[in-house]
Design an enzyme around this catalytic site. Structure first.
Site, PDB file in Angstrom:
ATOM      1  N   CYS A  95       0.831  -1.209   0.000  1.00  0.00           N
ATOM      2  CA  CYS A  95       0.000   0.000   0.000  1.00  0.00           C
ATOM      3  C   CYS A  95       0.870   1.267   0.000  1.00  0.00           C
ATOM      4  O   CYS A  95       2.007   1.251   0.459  1.00  0.00           O
ATOM      5  CB  CYS A  95      -0.859   0.049   1.248  1.00  0.00           C
ATOM      6  SG  CYS A  95      -1.748  -1.472   1.569  1.00  0.00           S
ATOM      7  N   ARG A  97       4.497   0.440  -6.285  1.00  0.00           N
ATOM      8  CA  ARG A  97       4.543  -0.440  -5.114  1.00  0.00           C
ATOM      9  C   ARG A  97       3.544  -1.580  -5.246  1.00  0.00           C
ATOM     10  O   ARG A  97       3.645  -2.568  -4.520  1.00  0.00           O
ATOM     11  CB  ARG A  97       4.225   0.366  -3.838  1.00  0.00           C
ATOM     12  CG  ARG A  97       5.306   1.385  -3.482  1.00  0.00           C
ATOM     13  CD  ARG A  97       4.837   2.260  -2.341  1.00  0.00           C
ATOM     14  NE  ARG A  97       4.662   1.512  -1.120  1.00  0.00           N
ATOM     15  CZ  ARG A  97       5.536   1.453  -0.131  1.00  0.00           C
ATOM     16  NH1 ARG A  97       6.661   2.102  -0.242  1.00  0.00           N
ATOM     17  NH2 ARG A  97       5.290   0.764   0.956  1.00  0.00           N
ATOM     18  N   TRP A 124      -3.188  -2.429  -1.247  1.00  0.00           N
ATOM     19  CA  TRP A 124      -2.872  -3.790  -1.689  1.00  0.00           C
ATOM     20  C   TRP A 124      -3.612  -4.687  -0.706  1.00  0.00           C
ATOM     21  O   TRP A 124      -3.287  -4.739   0.474  1.00  0.00           O
ATOM     22  CB  TRP A 124      -1.359  -4.007  -1.618  1.00  0.00           C
ATOM     23  CG  TRP A 124      -0.873  -5.293  -2.199  1.00  0.00           C
ATOM     24  CD1 TRP A 124      -0.605  -5.559  -3.513  1.00  0.00           C
ATOM     25  CD2 TRP A 124      -0.549  -6.494  -1.479  1.00  0.00           C
ATOM     26  NE1 TRP A 124      -0.162  -6.853  -3.654  1.00  0.00           N
ATOM     27  CE2 TRP A 124      -0.113  -7.439  -2.435  1.00  0.00           C
ATOM     28  CE3 TRP A 124      -0.594  -6.863  -0.135  1.00  0.00           C
ATOM     29  CZ2 TRP A 124       0.283  -8.729  -2.077  1.00  0.00           C
ATOM     30  CZ3 TRP A 124      -0.205  -8.140   0.216  1.00  0.00           C
ATOM     31  CH2 TRP A 124       0.226  -9.066  -0.758  1.00  0.00           C
ATOM     32  N   ASN A 165      -1.211   1.510   6.323  1.00  0.00           N
ATOM     33  CA  ASN A 165      -0.455   0.395   5.733  1.00  0.00           C
ATOM     34  C   ASN A 165      -0.097  -0.547   6.869  1.00  0.00           C
ATOM     35  O   ASN A 165       0.219  -0.092   7.970  1.00  0.00           O
ATOM     36  CB  ASN A 165       0.860   0.884   5.121  1.00  0.00           C
ATOM     37  CG  ASN A 165       0.655   1.700   3.865  1.00  0.00           C
ATOM     38  OD1 ASN A 165      -0.480   1.871   3.432  1.00  0.00           O
ATOM     39  ND2 ASN A 165       1.739   2.206   3.307  1.00  0.00           N
ATOM     40  N   GLY A 166      -0.090  -1.853   6.588  1.00  0.00           N
ATOM     41  CA  GLY A 166       0.272  -2.823   7.618  1.00  0.00           C
ATOM     42  C   GLY A 166      -0.909  -3.714   7.956  1.00  0.00           C
ATOM     43  O   GLY A 166      -1.902  -3.762   7.222  1.00  0.00           O
ATOM     44  N   GLU A 190      17.413 -16.558 -10.801  1.00  0.00           N
ATOM     45  CA  GLU A 190      16.969 -15.175 -11.001  1.00  0.00           C
ATOM     46  C   GLU A 190      16.264 -15.017 -12.351  1.00  0.00           C
ATOM     47  O   GLU A 190      15.230 -14.345 -12.442  1.00  0.00           O
ATOM     48  CB  GLU A 190      18.181 -14.233 -10.889  1.00  0.00           C
ATOM     49  CG  GLU A 190      17.926 -12.781 -11.217  1.00  0.00           C
ATOM     50  CD  GLU A 190      16.868 -12.105 -10.334  1.00  0.00           C
ATOM     51  OE1 GLU A 190      16.423 -12.695  -9.341  1.00  0.00           O
ATOM     52  OE2 GLU A 190      16.473 -10.966 -10.683  1.00  0.00           O
ATOM     53  N   LYS A 226      12.466 -13.768 -12.747  1.00  0.00           N
ATOM     54  CA  LYS A 226      12.142 -12.582 -13.552  1.00  0.00           C
ATOM     55  C   LYS A 226      11.056 -12.922 -14.560  1.00  0.00           C
ATOM     56  O   LYS A 226      10.078 -12.205 -14.707  1.00  0.00           O
ATOM     57  CB  LYS A 226      13.418 -12.143 -14.276  1.00  0.00           C
ATOM     58  CG  LYS A 226      13.714 -10.718 -14.411  1.00  0.00           C
ATOM     59  CD  LYS A 226      14.162  -9.943 -13.220  1.00  0.00           C
ATOM     60  CE  LYS A 226      13.353 -10.034 -11.988  1.00  0.00           C
ATOM     61  NZ  LYS A 226      14.002  -9.629 -10.773  1.00  0.00           N
ATOM     62  N   GLU A 253       7.567 -13.637 -12.838  1.00  0.00           N
ATOM     63  CA  GLU A 253       6.859 -12.535 -12.177  1.00  0.00           C
ATOM     64  C   GLU A 253       6.286 -11.506 -13.154  1.00  0.00           C
ATOM     65  O   GLU A 253       5.256 -10.914 -12.878  1.00  0.00           O
ATOM     66  CB  GLU A 253       7.686 -11.876 -11.069  1.00  0.00           C
ATOM     67  CG  GLU A 253       8.907 -11.123 -11.493  1.00  0.00           C
ATOM     68  CD  GLU A 253       9.652 -10.496 -10.324  1.00  0.00           C
ATOM     69  OE1 GLU A 253       9.078 -10.283  -9.251  1.00  0.00           O
ATOM     70  OE2 GLU A 253      10.857 -10.206 -10.500  1.00  0.00           O
ATOM     71  N   HIS A 270      18.086 -35.502 -11.681  1.00  0.00           N
ATOM     72  CA  HIS A 270      17.487 -35.997 -10.424  1.00  0.00           C
ATOM     73  C   HIS A 270      15.993 -35.688 -10.353  1.00  0.00           C
ATOM     74  O   HIS A 270      15.416 -35.685  -9.273  1.00  0.00           O
ATOM     75  CB  HIS A 270      18.226 -35.410  -9.227  1.00  0.00           C
ATOM     76  CG  HIS A 270      19.664 -35.801  -9.211  1.00  0.00           C
ATOM     77  ND1 HIS A 270      20.085 -37.076  -8.874  1.00  0.00           N
ATOM     78  CD2 HIS A 270      20.780 -35.112  -9.553  1.00  0.00           C
ATOM     79  CE1 HIS A 270      21.411 -37.145  -8.990  1.00  0.00           C
ATOM     80  NE2 HIS A 270      21.852 -35.952  -9.400  1.00  0.00           N
ATOM     81  N   LYS A 313       6.309  -3.759  -4.638  1.00  0.00           N
ATOM     82  CA  LYS A 313       7.728  -3.422  -4.708  1.00  0.00           C
ATOM     83  C   LYS A 313       8.400  -3.619  -3.360  1.00  0.00           C
ATOM     84  O   LYS A 313       9.532  -4.066  -3.270  1.00  0.00           O
ATOM     85  CB  LYS A 313       7.878  -1.973  -5.156  1.00  0.00           C
ATOM     86  CG  LYS A 313       9.304  -1.521  -5.356  1.00  0.00           C
ATOM     87  CD  LYS A 313       9.930  -2.226  -6.528  1.00  0.00           C
ATOM     88  CE  LYS A 313      11.393  -1.916  -6.704  1.00  0.00           C
ATOM     89  NZ  LYS A 313      12.035  -2.863  -7.631  1.00  0.00           N
TER      90      LYS A 313
END
Ligand code: M6R
Length: 613
Positions: free
Chosen positions: A2, A27, A75, A101-102, A486, A490, A493, A509, A608
């Site tokens: 948020c 964000r 969010w 926020n939180g 990575e 990338k 996402e 394996h 973010k």
């Protein structure tokens, strides 16, 4: 997550708040809202979805003469992203309003108590509980009521509150969720959850700490302890970033701009910290004495997501050059296992934002257990940098795209610097080697600068063949195994293609069972010490008709015998390959996502800065 923006001052409040919220869009959010005071009445606009929807509702509000207000991008945590659940939330009188926020962890029991006292709720959020809780204490003194309410709250919060009976004052408070105040002598005072919201107006900021409550008026701010009510001193910091740095500068997306900013970001990380003649490293902000570093027996690297991949690369470098054993932990695991951490351990938290809730909790735990804590961070003044014993700033500039790119490669540069720094203190590398390694690090930024357009051209030829794949595998070995992880992160996402990274030797394996003529496998095959091993793994894939993409060394003629899809990179010092090989993985993910029409800079469900656990 948020975003919060608050303003009181001489300017019209609505444009200031909407501009601030736009700068926090990166964000990640799914609904938005604004509240302001006009003729002593509270006016509120809220909506589902993006800020554009809110702006469309607020044509006339733009002209409001109001000079005090708050705004929010939400969010969703408690309750779906609907208009009713969007912030700001108000109390039963409609005079008191809050953004938050939180997470208020004990919201359920608080809500039941408030319901029993006659409060009714119109949303499913924990935030609405908080504004009613403040109302339940409110007589004449808003600050006291906020303090009394917060004493009953468990969980994390950054809040902005105002009350139409106190029309010149915003109240802000924080616990485990970032909040920063903006200072300007002429135009007034600001609050925000993150610096970019303030950059069009001021570079002078005050970071609030956990337990702080700020009273904000046009003339400035005063900070108090929530718990004692006593005034506390918080010093002002001047931010080096400017508003233009947080704009797209002609690129299609922030992510692409940030990929192209990597040569500069890496150069910023290393410049002034290396003596190229002697290979000596100078990082005074590390704030640990030579004796303290020499006494380090073990290192824990703690991080999340992409920053965790940087930690995995750093393990190779630190163990090889400084000869200190390194454990790498995902922060959300680190904080809940029985740690063998003591004063002989150095804990290094890696975080571009410096606010990630799990990594922050990891720092606090490590400190409690007696460990010294260092942080590698991009955001000056962020919570981690204030709580750690020392910081290595990456100086990459603001990163707006949710997918981390320049923050990652500059973390790698900072971690390599640290490995050399420690090796020097431990006397584990001779001067000649040290100079060679330092030179390799200095050279990597310019090399990437030269190669970026060449890589982009090579990637372009692959996109039509691969953009509509359902799955993807990335493989690498040694220093490049974390880069395979990575690359896969990338791609998944931003393009929503299912992608996994594996150590190439692990293929047989289990994952080899996935290989058929539909499955693309991208292999990182620089001519390094494990080259032949990876080539054998690629042969195994070819034997099973997998679709192979290779990223390897220019001049390696064997690669084109294995597949037509090869991206060539220059041969450089092996130690720097993880930084160089990241670039094509980023660009491939970016171009695939853009071709699929995805929201590259703000991928669905992601944020973010992940400030909740
Ligand atoms: O701010 P941090 O570096 O602590 O963030 C950690 C992760 O949330 C972050 O790297 C995330 O995985 C990114 N979306 C990666 O692109």
């Amino acid at each position: 997550m948020c975003g919060i923006v608050g303003y009181v001052g001489k300017k019209r409040v609505v444009p200031v708040i909407l501009e601030g919220l736009k700068r926090l869009e990166y964000r990640g959010y799914d609904s938005a809202g604004v509240a302001y005071l006009e003729n002593n009445s509270l006016v509120k606009y809220r909506c589902e979805g993006k800020l554009a929807n809110l702006e469309a509702m607020m044509d006339e509000a733009y002209l409001s003469p109001s000079h005090i207000g708050i705004g929010h991008t939400r969010w969703a945590t408690h309750g779906a992203p609907t208009e009713d659940n969007a912030h700001p939330h108000s109390d039963s009188t409609g005079k008191l309003v809050i953004v938050h926020n939180g997470i208020i962890e004990n919201y359920y029991s608080l809500r039941e108590e408030l319901k029993a006292k006659g409060h009714t709720f119109s949303s499913e959020t924990d935030t609405e509980v908080l504004v009613h809780l403040i109302e339940s204490f409110l007589e004449k003194d808003l600050v006291l009521a906020v303090r009394q309410a917060l004493e009953l709250v468990d969980g994390s919060y950054a809040i902005g509150v105002f009350w139409s009976e106190m029309p010149d004052t915003l109240v802000a408070a924080r616990n485990q969720s970032p909040l920063v105040l903006g200072v300007h002598d002429e135009i007034g005072s600001f609050m925000a959850s993150d610096i970019p919201a303030l950059l069009p107006y001021t570079k002078r900021v005050v970071f609030l700490e956990d337990g702080d409550l700020a009273v904000i008026t046009e003339k400035g701010n005063t900070v108090f302890s929530i718990h004692t009510g006593e005034q506390v001193e918080r010093k002002e910091t001047v931010i080096e970033w400017n508003a233009a740095m947080a704009e797209k500068a002609g690129f299609r997306h922030f992510m692409l701009k940030e990929i192209f900013e990597q040569p500069q970001a890496i150069t910023n990380t290393v410049s002034g910290r290396i003596n190229p003649e002697t290979g000596e490293i100078n990082i005074p902000e590390i704030n640990l004495s030579g004796d303290e570093l020499a006494a380090v027996k073990r290192i824990f690297l703690v991080a999340c997501g992409t920053s965790w991949h940087a930690a995995l690369v750093a393990k190779y470098w630190i163990e090889k050059w400084a000869r200190v054993p390194v454990e790498v932990d995902i922060a959300s695991e680190f904080r809940y296992r029985n740690l063998l951490v003591d004063e002989n351990v150095l804990t290094i938290a890696i975080s571009q934002s410096g606010e990630t809730a799990d990594t922050l909790a990891g720092i606090r735990l490590a400190k409690e257990l007696g460990s010294k804590v260092l942080t590698i961070c991009n955001v000056v003044g962020s919570t981690m940098t204030r709580e750690a014993d020392g910081t290595i700033y990456t100086h990459a500039g603001p990163e707006i795209g949710v997918a981390s790119t320049k923050a990652f490669t500059s973390q790698l540069a900072a971690l390599f610097l640290f490995a050399l720094f420690l090796a020097e203190r431990k006397n584990t590398v001779d001067a000649e080697k040290r100079i060679e390694l330092a030179k390799a690090l200095i050279d990597i930024g310019p090399t990437i600068e030269k190669e970026l357009p060449v890589i982009q051209e090579q990637i372009a030829s692959l996109i039509e063949s691969f953009y509509d794949c359902r799955d993807f595998l990335f493989i690498g070995r040694g220093l490049n195994f974390p880069i395979a992880l990575e690359g896969a992160l990338k791609l998944k996402e931003i393009s929503y293609i299912h992608a996994e990274g594996y150590a190439a030797g692990e293929l047989k394996h289990g994952p080899i069972a996935l290989i058929d003529k539909e499955m693309p496998i991208l292999s990182l095959v620089p001519k390094d010490s494990v080259y032949q091993k990876v080539i054998s793994n690629v042969e195994e894939i070819k034997a099973r008709q997998g679709r192979i993409i290779l990223i390897g060394s220019r001049g390696d003629t064997q690669l084109s015998t294995l597949t037509d899809d090869v991206i060539y990179l220059p041969v450089i010092a092996e130690e720097m390959n993880p930084i160089l090989y990241t670039i094509p993985a980023q660009l491939l993910s970016y171009e695939i996502a853009a071709r699929r029409g995805c929201d590259v800079d703000q991928p669905r469900n992601l944020a973010k800065s992940v400030t909740v656990e």
